[in-house]
Design an enzyme around this catalytic site. Structure first.
Site, short mmCIF file in Angstrom:
data_model
loop_
_atom_site.label_atom_id
_atom_site.label_comp_id
_atom_site.label_asym_id
_atom_site.label_seq_id
_atom_site.Cartn_x
_atom_site.Cartn_y
_atom_site.Cartn_z
N HIS A 194 39.12 128.45 125.88
CA HIS A 194 40.34 127.96 126.68
C HIS A 194 41.60 127.90 125.56
O HIS A 194 42.73 127.35 125.81
CB HIS A 194 40.19 126.49 127.03
N CYS A 220 59.50 133.60 116.84
CA CYS A 220 58.22 133.88 116.45
C CYS A 220 58.01 134.35 115.11
O CYS A 220 58.94 135.28 114.53
CB CYS A 220 57.97 135.33 117.67
#
Ligand code: APR
Length: 243
Positions: free
Chosen positions: A115, A142
């Site tokens: 997950h 980023c």
């Protein structure tokens, strides 16, 4: 790779939020669980992120911040699984549904976060997955492409495809022992792993505080806290294997 006759069977372990409960992290469906306080539809779906990204980022920023709390660390169950990983002479894979970093911090190597992971962020601009800044709500740049405002938690939301499914299917197809720890067995595809293991005639064991939804599917079910059950189980398994 074919197994030598008499070699140790392949082992697949599946964990859920219950294994981290005694480390101070909430589960999801217990009376004091996360989904008793927040709705999945508001924070854990792609639609929620499109509708109100700030709310979703805040939800995961708060859970990520908990992992930095010195009071939160691996417990005896995490440590026992890391020792099993180190000493098991056959194939071994620890599949966790948890997005916390406690298995990795305990030393587990053959580990798959199906997950995703709170500690990582994914860039919607360039696709890079990298260690997450502490807060994504501040729209940090980023680290790969430098773009701001494109980072999301590297966590699998409801409606998205879990990670590593091919590797998990291969491990289940080869395993002789499947152990499910600290999960309610209420979310697929993880909840279906026991049936896949049984289909391959693997021995199936549940270690959980109370019977899960899939308890009847297991050859054996032991109920109690993970910090007691898991070390006991691992010690016996290693002893029986002469490992
Ligand atoms: N020791 C062992 N088991 C425990 C303990 C403990 N100390 N405390 C709680 N448990 C058990 C509960 O009895 C329950 O069966 O852990 C299980 C936790 O179940 P959930 O809260 O449903 O968590 P989980 O099974 O991991 O949820 C699966 O659902 O919301 C999604 O993505 C989320 O990965 C999560 C998935």
């Amino acid at each position: 790779m074919t197994r030598r006759e008499g070699a140790a069977p392949g082992v697949v372990v599946l964990t859920g939020a219950g294994i981290s409960r005694e480390s101070g992290l909430s589960t999801f469906r217990d009376p004091d669980g996360i989904w008793q306080r927040v709705r999945i539809e508001d924070v854990a779906t792609p639609e929620a992120f499109r509708r109100d990204p700030a709310r979703v980022q805040d939800f995961y920023d708060a859970r990520r911040a908990q992992l930095a709390d010195p009071a939160v660390g691996p417990n005896a169950a995490h440590a026992a699984l890391a020792e099993l990983d180190r000493r098991w002479p056959g194939d071994f894979l620890l599949v966790t549904q948890n997005v916390d970093d406690l298995h990795g911090r305990a030393g587990s190597q053959r580990l798959l976060h199906m997950h995703g992971e709170l500690a990582k962020a994914r860039c919607l601009r360039c696709g890079a997955v990298a260690p997450s800044p502490p807060r994504l709500a501040d729209s940090p740049a980023c680290p790969a492409c430098g773009e701001r405002g494109g980072l999301r938690p590297h966590v699998v939301w409801f409606g998205e495809m879990p990670l590593g499914m091919e590797r998990i299917a291969e491990a289940l197809a080869r395993c002789g022992l499947f152990v499910s720890i600290g999960t309610s067995g209420s979310v697929h595809p993880a909840a279906g792993f026991v049936a896949e293991a049984r289909g391959r005639r693997a021995r199936t064991v549940e270690l959980n505080l109370e019977p899960s939804e899939g308890s009847a599917m297991f050859d054996e079910a032991r109920h109690g806290p993970a910090t007691r059950l898991v070390p006991e189980f691992v010690d016996a398994l290693l002893r029986d294997a002469g490992a």
